[in-house]
Design an enzyme around this catalytic site. Structure first.
Site, PDB file in Angstrom:
ATOM      1  N   LYS A  40      24.982  55.228  19.494  1.00 60.97           N
ATOM      2  CA  LYS A  40      23.663  54.599  19.614  1.00 60.97           C
ATOM      3  C   LYS A  40      23.263  54.359  21.072  1.00 60.97           C
ATOM      4  O   LYS A  40      22.085  54.312  21.390  1.00 60.97           O
ATOM      5  CB  LYS A  40      23.621  53.291  18.828  1.00 60.97           C
ATOM      6  CG  LYS A  40      24.486  52.193  19.398  1.00 60.97           C
ATOM      7  CD  LYS A  40      24.530  50.975  18.472  1.00 60.97           C
ATOM      8  CE  LYS A  40      25.252  49.835  19.171  1.00 60.97           C
ATOM      9  NZ  LYS A  40      25.651  48.779  18.241  1.00 60.97           N
ATOM     10  N   ARG A  56      27.026  37.165  13.647  1.00 61.06           N
ATOM     11  CA  ARG A  56      26.087  38.251  13.400  1.00 61.06           C
ATOM     12  C   ARG A  56      26.330  38.668  11.943  1.00 61.06           C
ATOM     13  O   ARG A  56      26.336  37.790  11.084  1.00 61.06           O
ATOM     14  CB  ARG A  56      26.255  39.387  14.415  1.00 61.06           C
ATOM     15  CG  ARG A  56      24.963  40.200  14.583  1.00 61.06           C
ATOM     16  CD  ARG A  56      25.088  41.323  15.607  1.00 61.06           C
ATOM     17  NE  ARG A  56      25.806  42.474  15.079  1.00 61.06           N
ATOM     18  CZ  ARG A  56      25.989  43.606  15.764  1.00 61.06           C
ATOM     19  NH1 ARG A  56      25.501  43.722  17.004  1.00 61.06           N
ATOM     20  NH2 ARG A  56      26.638  44.624  15.238  1.00 61.06           N
TER      21      ARG A  56
HETATM   22  C1  LIG Z   1      27.016  48.831  18.633  1.00 61.07           C
HETATM   23  C2  LIG Z   1      28.123  48.626  17.688  1.00 61.07           C
HETATM   24  C3  LIG Z   1      29.424  49.016  18.035  1.00 61.07           C
HETATM   25  C4  LIG Z   1      29.765  49.606  19.396  1.00 61.07           C
HETATM   26  O1  LIG Z   1      29.740  48.608  20.382  1.00 61.07           O
HETATM   27  P1  LIG Z   1      30.264  48.907  21.896  1.00 61.07           P
HETATM   28  O2  LIG Z   1      30.325  47.565  22.526  1.00 61.07           O
HETATM   29  O3  LIG Z   1      29.271  49.810  22.517  1.00 61.07           O
HETATM   30  O4  LIG Z   1      31.600  49.533  21.774  1.00 61.07           O
HETATM   31  C5  LIG Z   1      30.423  48.853  17.103  1.00 61.07           C
HETATM   32  N1  LIG Z   1      30.171  48.299  15.905  1.00 61.07           N
HETATM   33  C6  LIG Z   1      28.942  47.894  15.524  1.00 61.07           C
HETATM   34  C7  LIG Z   1      28.728  47.302  14.180  1.00 61.07           C
HETATM   35  C8  LIG Z   1      27.874  48.047  16.409  1.00 61.07           C
HETATM   36  O5  LIG Z   1      26.656  47.630  16.050  1.00 61.07           O
END
Ligand SMILES: *Cc1c(COP(=O)(O)O)cnc(C)c1O
Length: 379
Positions: free
Chosen positions: A36, A131
């Site tokens: 993402k 969250r």
């Molecule tokens: C964005 C996201 C990640 C990745 O996070 P990073 O800090 O970029 O490694 C992993 N799990 C979920 C649920 C996310 O929303």
């Protein structure tokens, strides 16, 4: 192709992906590559796969669709707990879906049965970050509902930390997750093969050799892209932190006072600016602004260059102390933090180039950097 542009060094993405898979493998942990942060650019996603990653994950349906289309049979995970309205589409594209609610489980089950498939889901547990996720004490209640559904397979448990509450992952929190899974396995006779221990902030536990047995997966974005663990943004040893560089072009270079002249009102974004009088300074304007990127999350890579501020389309730099002798048309490189990276990649005004497929034209643009001469120190 024109400036501003972000250049991605795919070799460094490959190397970081390889490093993360090597770091986690001894702990029985598989890396899921999170796409993402770069809007699921297929080139970068492919570099993650080339670095040994087998599963890709994104929070947006559109991105998963593109990855499916371009990369075929790669396993895909949907990260954000689903909108009810997108469930049927998600089921048709995702191999794994993270969820936190039994009713969503029912929707997924129905959609999966219609497609004649069994959808793998991971139940998210909220270990305190506030969250997504069910609270630990409600885990079994939700599991009971989920395992009664014909169209889903409860494939594991997961958690996400250091996002909303900025809660730092600890060995104790990871053990709590593993313990919930152990109890669920005995109680319900289910396998739960995947225990997904979080994002790049959980990598620190691996680095400190404190990750407990039983965590089988980490979902990593920022650590692969920028070479930092996310809890305290410290550098990961041997990881590249410079896979991405933003380049912008100088459009004005003039000596000006450091304090505006006249009555001070509100700036372009409704803020009242404050200024420090440092006398007459040499200032550069580059063609880049808040409409292109989050300016606050950039760092000029030329020593001595300082960002003074930016309006929609103009970024103002103090270059009086710069080590390089700048001219109009010179290209200034910047490093990007995660927030700037994603906005830059999403911006229609910022072009993307990749090392492996630079066109002749791109090479020519990038060779504009050669115009920059190192200033000789004056005696
Ligand atoms: C964005 C996201 C990640 C990745 O996070 P990073 O800090 O970029 O490694 C992993 N799990 C979920 C649920 C996310 O929303």
């Amino acid at each position: 192709m024109q400036y501003p542009l972000i250049k991605t060094d795919l070799d460094k993405i490959r190397a970081n992906s390889r490093l993360m898979t090597n770091l986690t493998r001894p702990y029985g942990i598989e890396v899921v590559g999170v796409t993402k942060g770069f809007c699921a650019s297929v080139e970068i996603a492919q570099a993650m796969l080339d670095g040994g990653i087998k599963i890709l994950a994104d929070s947006r349906l559109q991105n998963l669709r593109r990855l499916r289309q371009e990369l075929g049979g790669v396993r895909l995970m949907h990260l954000r707990i689903p909108m009810p309205s997108e469930v049927p589409d998600l089921v048709s594209v995702a191999d794994y879906i993270l969820i936190s609610d039994a009713w969503i489980g029912e929707l997924i089950s129905k959609a999966a049965l219609r497609l004649g498939k069994k959808q793998k889901v991971l139940l998210m547990i909220d270990l305190g970050d506030l969250r997504e996720g069910v609270l630990p004490q409600n885990t079994f209640k939700v599991i009971e509902q989920l395992i009664s559904l014909k169209g889903i397979e409860l494939y594991g448990l997961g958690t996400n930390l250091t996002c909303y509450g900025a809660v730092i992952p600890t060995r104790e929190l990871m053990e709590e997750l593993v313990e919930l899974a152990t109890q669920a396995r005995t109680r319900y006779g289910i396998e739960l093969p995947v225990i997904s221990g979080g994002n790049s902030s959980s990598l620190n536990l691996v680095l400190k050799k404190e990750m407990p047995a039983g965590i089988t997966q980490l979902r990593l974005g920022e650590s692969i892209l920028l070479g930092v663990e996310a809890a305290r943004r410290t550098a990961i040893p041997s990881a590249y932190s410079d896979a991405f560089t933003l380049y912008a072009e100088v459009i004005e270079l003039l000596e000006k006072p450091s304090i505006p002249r006249g009555e001070i009102g509100l700036d372009a974004f409704g803020n009242r600016p404050v200024f420090e009088d440092r006398g007459i300074r040499r200032r550069a304007i580059v063609a880049l602004g808040q409409h292109d990127i989050v300016v606050e999350k950039l760092k000029p890579l030329f020593p001595g260059v300082k960002i003074l501020g930016a309006s929609s389309d103009h970024m103002i730099l103090d270059v009086s102390d710069a080590d390089v002798n700048l001219s109009l048309g010179d290209i200034i490189p910047f490093s990007l933090e995660y927030g700037a990276l994603i906005h830059g990649i999403l911006s229609p005004y910022v072009d993307m180039v990749y090392d492996k497929n630079d066109s002749e034209k791109t090479k020519k643009i990038l060779s504009g950097m050669n115009k920059i001469n190192i200033k000789r120190p004056t005696a």
